[in-house]
Scaffold this active site. Structure first.
Site, PDB file in Angstrom:
ATOM      1  N   ASP A  79      45.604  10.571  27.906  1.00 42.87           N
ATOM      2  CA  ASP A  79      45.791  11.863  28.580  1.00 42.87           C
ATOM      3  C   ASP A  79      47.093  11.862  29.384  1.00 42.87           C
ATOM      4  OD1 ASP A  79      44.590   9.911  30.264  1.00 42.87           O
ATOM      5  OD2 ASP A  79      43.969  11.445  31.688  1.00 42.87           O
ATOM      6  N   GLU A 139      42.372   8.979  32.229  1.00 41.49           N
ATOM      7  CA  GLU A 139      42.912   8.054  33.236  1.00 41.49           C
ATOM      8  C   GLU A 139      43.475   8.823  34.423  1.00 41.49           C
ATOM      9  OE1 GLU A 139      46.030   5.593  35.276  1.00 41.49           O
ATOM     10  OE2 GLU A 139      46.287   7.475  34.233  1.00 41.49           O
TER      11      GLU A 139
HETATM   12 ZN   LIG Z   1      49.636   6.473  33.104  1.00 41.78          ZN
END
Ligand SMILES: [Zn+2]
Length: 375
Positions: A79, A139
């Site tokens: 992401d 993340e």
């Molecule tokens: Zn990163």
């Protein structure tokens, strides 16, 4: 066009801020991995908004992605942060002055492009035993995908390289990231009669001042590999009260701290609760609630560890520390060695300046090839 630049350009064109499904990035990686005869396993979950998210574990030909033990895992997230409306070219890769610009160029599609290239360009028979590729979702919103993966028990790697931009220095230590919400309670009353109520803002002010005084004591516990070399603390937001003529009944603030590795996990929470106890002894009506929202420890691999030594030798760059949060803190309790490594500089990430130097992409491909074939 070089394969790594082609991969990165393709990846930048796929929008992948955390609120979208990361399925298209995973599908892209799976296609490239299957072309290299790698085996893949997808671990799917739904995020808080019900959007499908995918973590991926991949293993070379003749190795089993269901085998949870691994000698070396190369890991990165899929992401990006959302790109701002005033960056219309975020998804249009642009080559200029030896740099490739675009959203995710260094954080962290650049590393993913290098991984896919190094795998495609390595003879499968030369790959080390127990090699795994791990791709994660979410993340950028708190390492949510990695937390799912760790909780699943499907990965037990001995050594881990986590892709994040470090300008190709192996980062062997990193601070943790913790966040708490503190609510201080009072009692509302007409402001013409303050004695009928209790101001949550006055109480919160005493607590905030005491926390500020405490923060200077944190400098006593040092980790010289960082700058600043101690746990830092910040009260980043505060809200309280409802109107100018009402004694405020509630005041809330966010307390963030970045602990140095090795510090006991409850150091800051215990200190804040002790301060609250002291305030309560002085004023029995003082009341507050302390809720931990995130608690991620730091990580530290020894300077002598195999990964640090290998990457230092291959790149000619010295080990360093990172001041930003990453998935390393989640993997550190499982693995003997964890390092963070990748092309580009985090100072350009999360902004419309995001880019990655082309020569660092080439160098990272060679470095990863060396790691996956020689360990
Ligand atoms: Zn990163």
């Amino acid at each position: 066009m070089k394969a790594v630049v082609q991969h990165l350009s393709n990846l930048i064109r796929i929008p992948s801020p955390s609120f979208l499904s990361n399925r298209p990035i995973i599908d892209y990686a799976v296609t490239a991995l299957h072309k290299a005869q790698w085996h893949t396993r997808q671990i799917i979950y739904r995020d808080a908004a019900g959007v499908e998210k995918v973590n991926l574990i991949a293993a070379p030909p003749h190795q089993d992605p269901d085998d949870t033990t691994a000698e070396l895992a190369l890991m990165c997230h899929t992401d990006t942060v959302p790109y701002s409306a005033d960056w219309p070219e975020a998804l249009e890769p642009l080559l200029a002055d030896g740099l490739l610009h675009g959203c995710g160029a260094c954080d962290v599609k650049g590393f993913l492009a290098c991984l896919l290239t190094s795998i495609a360009e390595s003879d499968p028979s030369t790959l080390i035993d127990g090699l795994r590729l791990i791709l994660t979702a979410d993340e950028e919103i708190g390492c949510v995908g990695a937390a799912h993966l760790v909780a699943s028990g499907l990965i037990q790697p001995r050594r881990v390289v986590i892709g994040e931009p470090t300008s190709l220095h192996p980062a062997r230590v990193g601070k943790g990231y913790c966040l708490a919400e503190v609510t201080v309670f009072g009692e509302e009353a007409h402001s013409a009669h303050p004695q009928k109520g209790k101001s949550a803002i006055y109480s919160a002010a005493r607590l905030v001042t005491a926390i500020e005084e405490y923060s200077s004591l944190l400098a006593e516990e040092q980790h010289p590999f960082f700058s600043p070399s101690f746990t830092t603390l910040n009260i980043g937001t505060i809200q309280g009260g409802t109107a100018k003529n009402i004694i405020p009944g509630r005041c809330r603030f966010q307390l963030e701290w970045r602990p140095i590795p090795g510090q006991a996990g409850d150091t800051v929470p215990a200190a804040v609760l002790k301060i609250a106890d002291t305030l309560k002894r002085a004023d029995p009506n003082f009341q507050c609630d302390f809720k931990i929202l995130r608690q991620q420890t730091g990580f530290e691999s020894p300077a002598s560890s195999k990964l640090v030594r290998s990457i230092e030798a291959i790149t000619g760059r010295a080990a360093t520390s990172i001041p930003f949060g990453s998935e390393a803190g989640l993997l550190a309790p499982l693995a003997e060695e964890v390092i963070v490594f990748g092309p580009g500089d985090m100072k350009t990430a999360h902004s419309s300046r995001e880019c990655v130097p082309l020569d660092e992409l080439d160098e990272a491909v060679l470095c990863l090839q060396s790691l996956i074939t020689r360990g």
